[in-house]
Structures are given as C-alpha cells and as structure tokens.
Design a protein around this motif. Structure first.
Motif, PDB file in Angstrom:
ATOM      1  N   ASN A   1      17.852  24.743  66.953  1.00  0.00           N
ATOM      2  CA  ASN A   1      18.706  25.222  68.047  1.00  0.00           C
ATOM      3  C   ASN A   1      17.893  26.099  68.988  1.00  0.00           C
ATOM      4  OD1 ASN A   1      20.463  24.963  65.431  1.00  0.00           O
ATOM      5  ND2 ASN A   1      21.890  24.713  67.125  1.00  0.00           N
TER       6      ASN A   1
ATOM      7  N   TRP B   1      17.438  27.914  73.045  1.00  0.00           N
ATOM      8  CA  TRP B   1      18.286  28.633  74.001  1.00  0.00           C
ATOM      9  C   TRP B   1      17.776  28.567  75.435  1.00  0.00           C
ATOM     10  CZ3 TRP B   1      15.637  30.562  69.912  1.00  0.00           C
ATOM     11  CH2 TRP B   1      14.523  31.342  70.170  1.00  0.00           C
ATOM     12  N   ASP B   2      16.612  27.967  75.638  1.00  0.00           N
ATOM     13  CA  ASP B   2      16.110  27.727  76.991  1.00  0.00           C
ATOM     14  C   ASP B   2      15.031  26.657  76.912  1.00  0.00           C
ATOM     15  OD1 ASP B   2      13.845  29.038  76.012  1.00  0.00           O
ATOM     16  OD2 ASP B   2      14.120  30.830  77.229  1.00  0.00           O
TER      17      ASP B   2
ATOM     18  N   THR C   1      21.612  22.702  71.324  1.00  0.00           N
ATOM     19  CA  THR C   1      21.981  23.969  71.942  1.00  0.00           C
ATOM     20  C   THR C   1      22.614  24.851  70.868  1.00  0.00           C
ATOM     21  OG1 THR C   1      24.223  23.275  72.565  1.00  0.00           O
ATOM     22  CG2 THR C   1      22.443  22.782  74.121  1.00  0.00           C
TER      23      THR C   1
ATOM     24  N   SER D   1      25.753  27.730  70.941  1.00  0.00           N
ATOM     25  CA  SER D   1      26.711  28.406  71.814  1.00  0.00           C
ATOM     26  C   SER D   1      26.464  29.911  71.849  1.00  0.00           C
ATOM     27  CB  SER D   1      28.145  28.107  71.374  1.00  0.00           C
ATOM     28  OG  SER D   1      28.373  28.549  70.049  1.00  0.00           O
TER      29      SER D   1
ATOM     30  N   HIS E   1      23.078  30.611  73.718  1.00  0.00           N
ATOM     31  CA  HIS E   1      23.288  30.407  75.151  1.00  0.00           C
ATOM     32  C   HIS E   1      24.073  31.562  75.742  1.00  0.00           C
ATOM     33  CE1 HIS E   1      25.334  27.886  78.531  1.00  0.00           C
ATOM     34  NE2 HIS E   1      24.353  28.623  79.017  1.00  0.00           N
TER      35      HIS E   1
ATOM     36  N   HIS F   1      23.364  23.894  80.946  1.00  0.00           N
ATOM     37  CA  HIS F   1      22.366  24.405  80.004  1.00  0.00           C
ATOM     38  C   HIS F   1      21.774  23.259  79.188  1.00  0.00           C
ATOM     39  CE1 HIS F   1      20.508  26.922  76.969  1.00  0.00           C
ATOM     40  NE2 HIS F   1      21.287  26.431  76.029  1.00  0.00           N
ATOM     41  N   ALA F   2      22.612  22.362  78.713  1.00  0.00           N
ATOM     42  CA  ALA F   2      22.132  21.219  77.940  1.00  0.00           C
ATOM     43  C   ALA F   2      21.205  20.345  78.781  1.00  0.00           C
ATOM     44  CB  ALA F   2      23.305  20.404  77.420  1.00  0.00           C
TER      45      ALA F   2
ATOM     46  N   LEU G   1      17.674  21.601  78.727  1.00  0.00           N
ATOM     47  CA  LEU G   1      16.940  21.294  77.501  1.00  0.00           C
ATOM     48  C   LEU G   1      16.558  19.817  77.456  1.00  0.00           C
ATOM     49  CD1 LEU G   1      18.777  23.381  74.742  1.00  0.00           C
ATOM     50  CD2 LEU G   1      17.122  24.096  76.469  1.00  0.00           C
TER      51      LEU G   1
ATOM     52  N   GLY H   1      24.651  18.830  71.563  1.00  0.00           N
ATOM     53  CA  GLY H   1      25.339  19.992  72.107  1.00  0.00           C
ATOM     54  C   GLY H   1      26.214  20.695  71.081  1.00  0.00           C
TER      55      GLY H   1
END
Length: 271
Positions: free
Chosen positions: A23, A25-26, A43, A45, A48, A68-69, A72, A82
């Motif tokens: 997982n 986060w960026d 991702t 949650s 993020h 956001h997804a 990535l 996701g």
C-alpha cells in the motif's frame, strides 16, 4: 501498462502462496516499492487521508480517491488496486458505479468494506450483501477483468465476532466477490477459519501482532494476499514523530543523521 491489468492481478492470488500487496500513498512511495520487488500496489485510504491532512475514516470523496489512484497507476508498471472504503456510498448502485469508474481509470480491482462510513457501525447483513452483489455484477459486465474484494470489518471495529464475519464473507462469496478480507481477526487460528470458510482467495492484514508473522507463516494459513494497510505510511509518520520531538522538545538534530541514501532513492525514482 498492458490493457488488462485485472487479469494480471488475478494471477497473483494463489492461496497458500501469498504476495505482498504494498500500500503506497504517493507516486514516489509506489515507485520505490516496485523497485524493491512489489508485484502489485494498492492505495490506502488512511495513508491517502494523511497526505491530505485528514484523519482516516470516510474523510475523502470518490473523486479524490480516483485521482489519487490515477497518480499511482501512472507511476508504476504493475497492477494497482483501490482501497475504496465503503464504495463511497451506502446504496448498491453507488458501489456498482464505483466499480465502473475504477475500471475506467485503469484500476485492476478494488476493495469494498461493510462499514457505513463515516459511522463505524456495519451495514445490516442484507444490505451489506446487496452492495457486494451490485458491485460484482458491475465488475462482470466490464470488458476487462476486475478483482473485487469484499471486506467484513466488524472484528476490526468491534461490531461483531468471528462467526458473523464468516457468515458475511460466505454471503459475499455467494454474491460474486472475487476475494474476501476480514482485517485483524483475534488469532491466527481465526485467520485459518476464515480461509477455510471460502474457496476464494483471502487477504490478510500485516498489522499489529500479525506483523510478527513471516510470509511463510502467512502462507501456512492459506491466505493468498498480504496487505500492509496504512502500516508502512505509519512507519514514516513514526520517524517524523521521533525526529520532531527530538528537535522541538530537546533541540536534538541527530535523528537527521539516520537518513536514506539520496543516490539509492534517486535510482529507484528514476526507474
């Protein structure tokens, strides 16, 4: 990226031979994890939300999660899944729409939980099942493969016990979910019960006492996937806490000596 990331993602799910679904986060964390061997990225949650300066638990919109997804997906050549909380709505049609929108941006799959966010109570049993049934129908109607994982979060939130969790994942299985997920059962034996309750791949969360297990020990339980959740992001936040407290409380800057090599990180980000 190839067209059908869902099909590639599905092949990774082998019960008893789990992969680590990292997982991120960026884009930077995703690229580093892939450079170190991650076969798939997800991702988180919570992670993020932290990047947005918000707490976890229903604090972001679907549009924010999708954007956001996409960041990535654009950053890495592997499949991306996701962590999409409750599907960003209470009704089954919203869950179905979330599946369709997720596929449109190139996600290989998503996870939908049974917590009625932002409230921490679970959806009633029948509603929880209908939500997964609608999401599954939407996934099967797509032109590409798509891995839908259904989460039963009641043990994590303290809302129900292992028997109810198993009742729910078996119903989610029957409703068409491709994989099942019960975060943080009380014991490893309970995790084995969860795996044995379904023929579908099961995801386990490597957090708390479960982070003490090796990949081989997770494999022995029969799980097919090991998620990190927000744990890796929290590792970085622990470094910020420790260094910040030393600097601002004690005037001690020495934590800044314990840093990663710029050349090593640059090499990963340039890959």
């Amino acid at each position: 990226m190839t067209q059908d990331q869902g099909a590639l993602f599905r092949t990774l799910h082998r019960p008893g031979d789990p992969f680590i679904m990292a997982n991120a986060w960026d884009a930077g964390s995703a690229k580093m994890l892939v450079a170190m061997g991650a076969k798939a990225i997800a991702t988180s949650s919570a992670a993020h939300a932290f990047t947005l300066g918000r707490p976890d638990g229903g604090t972001m919109t679907r549009d924010e999660a999708l954007a956001h997804a996409q960041d990535l997906i654009a950053a890495v050549p592997v499949s991306v899944s996701g962590d999409f909380e409750n599907g960003f709505g209470h009704d089954p049609d919203t869950c179905a729409e979330t599946v369709r929108l997720s596929a449109e941006i190139g996600l290989a799959g998503i996870c939908i939980e049974d917590t009625a966010l932002p409230d921490q109570n679970p959806y009633p049993f029948e509603q929880a099942v209908e939500r997964i049934r609608a999401a599954s129908a939407a996934a099967r109607a797509l032109s590409q493969d798509f891995v839908l994982v259904a989460r039963a979060d009641g043990i994590l939130t303290g809302s129900y016990d292992i028997d109810e969790a198993i009742r729910r994942i078996q119903a989610f299985d029957d409703a068409g979910a491709d994989g099942l997920y019960v975060p943080l059962p009380k014991t490893v034996e309970d995790l084995r019960r969860i795996v044995q309750a379904t023929s579908k791949p099961v995801n386990a969360l490597a957090v708390g006492k479960f982070a003490k297990l090796s990949v081989a020990e997770f494999a022995e339980t029969g799980v097919a996937r090991i998620s990190l959740g927000s744990a890796l992001a929290r590792v970085t936040h622990k470094a910020i806490l420790d260094a910040g407290r030393a600097m601002f409380d004690q005037g001690d800057l020495t934590p800044l000596l314990n840093v990663a090599s710029s050349s090593e990180i640059d090499a990963m980000l340039g890959s």
